[in-house]
Design a protein around this motif. Structure first.
Motif, PDB file in Angstrom:
ATOM      1  N   LYS A  71       0.827  -1.214   0.000  1.00  0.00           N
ATOM      2  CA  LYS A  71       0.000   0.000   0.000  1.00  0.00           C
ATOM      3  C   LYS A  71       0.862   1.265   0.000  1.00  0.00           C
ATOM      4  CE  LYS A  71      -0.564  -0.147   5.057  1.00  0.00           C
ATOM      5  NZ  LYS A  71       0.094  -1.409   5.387  1.00  0.00           N
ATOM      6  N   LYS A 102       2.890  12.579  13.132  1.00  0.00           N
ATOM      7  CA  LYS A 102       2.599  11.146  13.234  1.00  0.00           C
ATOM      8  C   LYS A 102       1.099  10.917  13.391  1.00  0.00           C
ATOM      9  CE  LYS A 102       3.942   7.047  15.908  1.00  0.00           C
ATOM     10  NZ  LYS A 102       2.801   6.511  16.659  1.00  0.00           N
ATOM     11  N   LEU A 103       0.468  11.684  14.298  1.00  0.00           N
ATOM     12  CA  LEU A 103      -0.958  11.484  14.554  1.00  0.00           C
ATOM     13  C   LEU A 103      -1.803  11.837  13.330  1.00  0.00           C
ATOM     14  CD1 LEU A 103      -1.328  12.825  18.203  1.00  0.00           C
ATOM     15  CD2 LEU A 103      -1.099  10.475  17.448  1.00  0.00           C
ATOM     16  N   GLU A 106      -1.469   9.104  10.706  1.00  0.00           N
ATOM     17  CA  GLU A 106      -2.262   7.927  11.084  1.00  0.00           C
ATOM     18  C   GLU A 106      -3.752   8.163  10.816  1.00  0.00           C
ATOM     19  OE1 GLU A 106       0.614   6.106  14.624  1.00  0.00           O
ATOM     20  OE2 GLU A 106      -1.110   7.332  15.185  1.00  0.00           O
ATOM     21  N   SER A 109      -4.406   8.034   7.099  1.00  0.00           N
ATOM     22  CA  SER A 109      -4.273   6.662   6.578  1.00  0.00           C
ATOM     23  C   SER A 109      -5.572   5.890   6.736  1.00  0.00           C
ATOM     24  CB  SER A 109      -3.169   5.904   7.320  1.00  0.00           C
ATOM     25  OG  SER A 109      -1.953   6.590   7.214  1.00  0.00           O
ATOM     26  N   ASN A 110      -6.399   6.337   7.683  1.00  0.00           N
ATOM     27  CA  ASN A 110      -7.650   5.638   7.950  1.00  0.00           C
ATOM     28  C   ASN A 110      -8.683   5.857   6.837  1.00  0.00           C
ATOM     29  OD1 ASN A 110     -10.462   5.347   9.370  1.00  0.00           O
ATOM     30  ND2 ASN A 110      -8.960   4.277  10.638  1.00  0.00           N
ATOM     31  N   ARG A 155     -12.392   7.295   1.582  1.00  0.00           N
ATOM     32  CA  ARG A 155     -13.746   6.855   1.949  1.00  0.00           C
ATOM     33  C   ARG A 155     -14.530   7.962   2.633  1.00  0.00           C
ATOM     34  NH1 ARG A 155     -14.456   4.439   7.323  1.00  0.00           N
ATOM     35  NH2 ARG A 155     -12.479   4.537   8.431  1.00  0.00           N
ATOM     36  N   ILE A 197     -13.772   7.673  15.654  1.00  0.00           N
ATOM     37  CA  ILE A 197     -12.759   8.620  16.125  1.00  0.00           C
ATOM     38  C   ILE A 197     -11.413   8.225  15.528  1.00  0.00           C
ATOM     39  CG2 ILE A 197     -11.530   9.470  18.158  1.00  0.00           C
ATOM     40  CD1 ILE A 197     -14.120   8.730  19.768  1.00  0.00           C
ATOM     41  N   VAL A 198     -10.758   9.151  14.823  1.00  0.00           N
ATOM     42  CA  VAL A 198      -9.450   8.826  14.237  1.00  0.00           C
ATOM     43  C   VAL A 198      -8.316   9.624  14.874  1.00  0.00           C
ATOM     44  CG1 VAL A 198     -10.209   7.899  12.026  1.00  0.00           C
ATOM     45  CG2 VAL A 198      -9.966  10.373  12.289  1.00  0.00           C
ATOM     46  N   LEU A 199      -8.647  10.677  15.588  1.00  0.00           N
ATOM     47  CA  LEU A 199      -7.639  11.382  16.382  1.00  0.00           C
ATOM     48  C   LEU A 199      -8.293  11.848  17.666  1.00  0.00           C
ATOM     49  CD1 LEU A 199      -4.927  13.941  15.354  1.00  0.00           C
ATOM     50  CD2 LEU A 199      -6.535  14.562  17.138  1.00  0.00           C
TER      51      LEU A 199
END
Lengths: 249, 257
Positions: A71, A102-103, A106, A109-110, A155, A197-199
């Protein structure tokens, strides 16, 4: 958070020093497609924050040892410009910006369909032109618009906003004074279509009731930010359509 | 950390167990591993703790030295937290300056300690505007078997709790304990599929999609949180994490308090 002041952050009528109610966010402006060279870009203002985000890619991943054969990887660089805060900020990365980068990587990336681009890198550059509390949320909100502007399959978008506590009031979208002298700061980013929740971070002091109340407000506000993100992208594409229509004639 | 590839057979085994609400080391989903620790193990440090959380092992050392205060807080002591993931602790750790994982670890531990007001920095003033005590918290991973966040938090808290301010060494009178007001305790959970498991070990971390760390104080109030990883958590997941952080935080306080 740890600062102490005699300043009244929320008055007896529940009004904050910038005139907002506790459940009110700052005015937001979002514009997509503002930089020529970048594959996608976004300019965002929330209150006195001014943030610029550029996306390059998917492109060859460098350094190559970071490549993932299954990926794409998302490499985010969050950077504060030297004049963005009241004292001059020392240029270059510090520990805070490494953590935020970094956060944000991430979280993005979700929602990005990274499996469509094996071995590639999607580079996200966030520049804080002017900082007034809430820059990681502003940066992430702008980044997802810039990724969409770059035509990268996702998405959903990611709206982000903070809640917190100041003068014992649970407040939405902290300003600089509330961030410095308030009691808690809780940045939140979600995927609106699923409310995942992603962050999420928190520092300060909150009870369970306060935290739940704050998150309720932040979830609601994030959905409003989401509408503005979509509006910015629609405006961008209606402009492209107009331009293309003009050259056809 | 990203170099590790787990065998499909092991992954399936762990997932099958989880489907029955079980874990490979037969813990309950909300059961942390055994904590053992020893403080004062390093004489050259002003406070120290060697801590094991299951097979995860780390050392926290405290150095307290006089320094100049920040201009905006002329009477406040200064806290600095660092963490190093040294190659000794795991084959995937590399030498060199702290990477983003080490920086995130240090900053999450730092936030718990700082935001809980664990150390009363007002009492670390030597001469206002001129000299204050600087408290350096340095954490080294010695053996990584998952959940460095909690191991580092507990080691740092135990080291600070037993640290002495070296007044004598600098001619300020008798040594005194650090002014401690409360114990910030973090509880970290990993999300695997739709399950949340407390204190993930290495294998569990390797198959998890997201991590949630919640730090509480002695009153069960929330002082710091950090979500990590590329996966997401739901509002229901968060609610469970908050409940467990309070409950398990209480248990852990009885062990290291």
């Amino acid at each position: 958070m740890s600062g102490h002041t005699d300043m009244t952050l929320v008055n007896d009528e529940g009004i904050r020093i910038d005139g907002r109610r506790c459940d009110e966010k700052r005015p937001i402006k979002i514009e997509a497609g503002v930089l020529k060279n970048a594959d996608g870009s976004c300019y965002l203002e929330i209150g006195k924050n001014k943030v610029l985000c550029a996306v390059y890619g998917p492109r060859e991943c460098r350094p190559r040892h970071l490549q993932d054969p299954t990926k794409a990887i998302i490499q985010c660089k969050y950077n504060m410009e030297t004049y963005s805060v009241s004292d001059r900020k020392r240029p270059g990365t510090d520990r805070r910006s490494v953590e935020i980068s970094k956060l944000i990587s991430e979280a993005l990336s979700n929602v990005v369909q990274v499996e469509l681009f094996p071995r590639a890198s999607i580079d996200v550059y966030i520049e804080i032109l002017q900082a007034n509390a809430g820059t990681r949320c502003a940066g992430l909100t702008a980044a997802s618009v810039a990724l969409a502007d770059a035509g990268i399959p996702m998405r959903d978008l990611i709206p982000a906003i903070a809640c917190g506590k100041a003068d014992n009031h649970v407040v939405l979208d902290l300003n600089k004074e509330e961030d410095n002298f308030g009691q808690a700061d809780v940045p939140l980013a979600i995927v609106p279509s699923t409310d995942e929740i992603v962050l999420l971070q928190m520092d300060g002091n909150m009870t369970r009731e306060e935290l739940d109340h704050g998150l309720d407000m932040a979830f609601g506000a994030a959905h409003e930010v989401y509408d503005m993100q979509k509006a910015a992208l629609k405006k961008r594409y209606s402009e492209i359509e107009k331009k293309e229509g003009a050259t056809d004639e | 950390m990203s170099d590790y590839i787990m065998s499909q057979i092991k992954r399936d085994h762990l997932l099958n167990l989880l489907a029955d609400g079980r874990r490979a080391d037969s813990r309950r989903l909300d059961e942390p591993r055994k904590i053992t620790f020893e403080t004062g193990v390093i004489e050259s440090a002003d406070g120290s703790c060697h801590l094991r959380l299951g097979d995860t092992e780390g050392m926290a050392g405290i150095k307290i030295i006089p320094g100049t205060p920040y201009m905006d807080a002329p009477a406040d002591g200064v806290i600095t937290t660092g963490a190093e993931l040294i190659p000794m602790a795991h084959p995937t750790f590399e030498s060199g300056p702290p990477d983003e994982n080490a920086i995130e670890l240090a900053r999450v531990v730092d936030r718990g300690i700082r935001e809980s007001g664990m150390i009363d920095v007002k009492k670390l003033c030597i001469k206002e505007g001129e000299q204050i005590w600087m408290v350096y918290i340095d954490i080294y991973a010695l053996n990584w078997d998952g959940n460095l966040f909690d191991a580092a938090n507990y080691a740092a808290v135990c080291a600070l709790k037993t640290a002495m301010v070296p007044n004598k060494q600098y001619g300020f009178g008798d040594d005194m304990p650090l002014p401690i007001t409360c114990l910030p305790i973090s509880v970290t959970e990993a999300k695997i599929g739709n399950d949340l498991i407390v204190d993930p070990n290495f294998d569990e971390e390797a198959i998890s999609s997201a991590r949630m760390t919640v730090t509480t104080d002695d009153n069960g109030n929330f002082r710091a949180m950090q979500k990590g990883g590329k996966g997401s958590i739901t509002r229901g997941d968060l609610s469970l994490c908050l409940d467990r952080a309070v409950e398990i935080g209480k248990q852990i306080r009885t062990i290291i308090g």
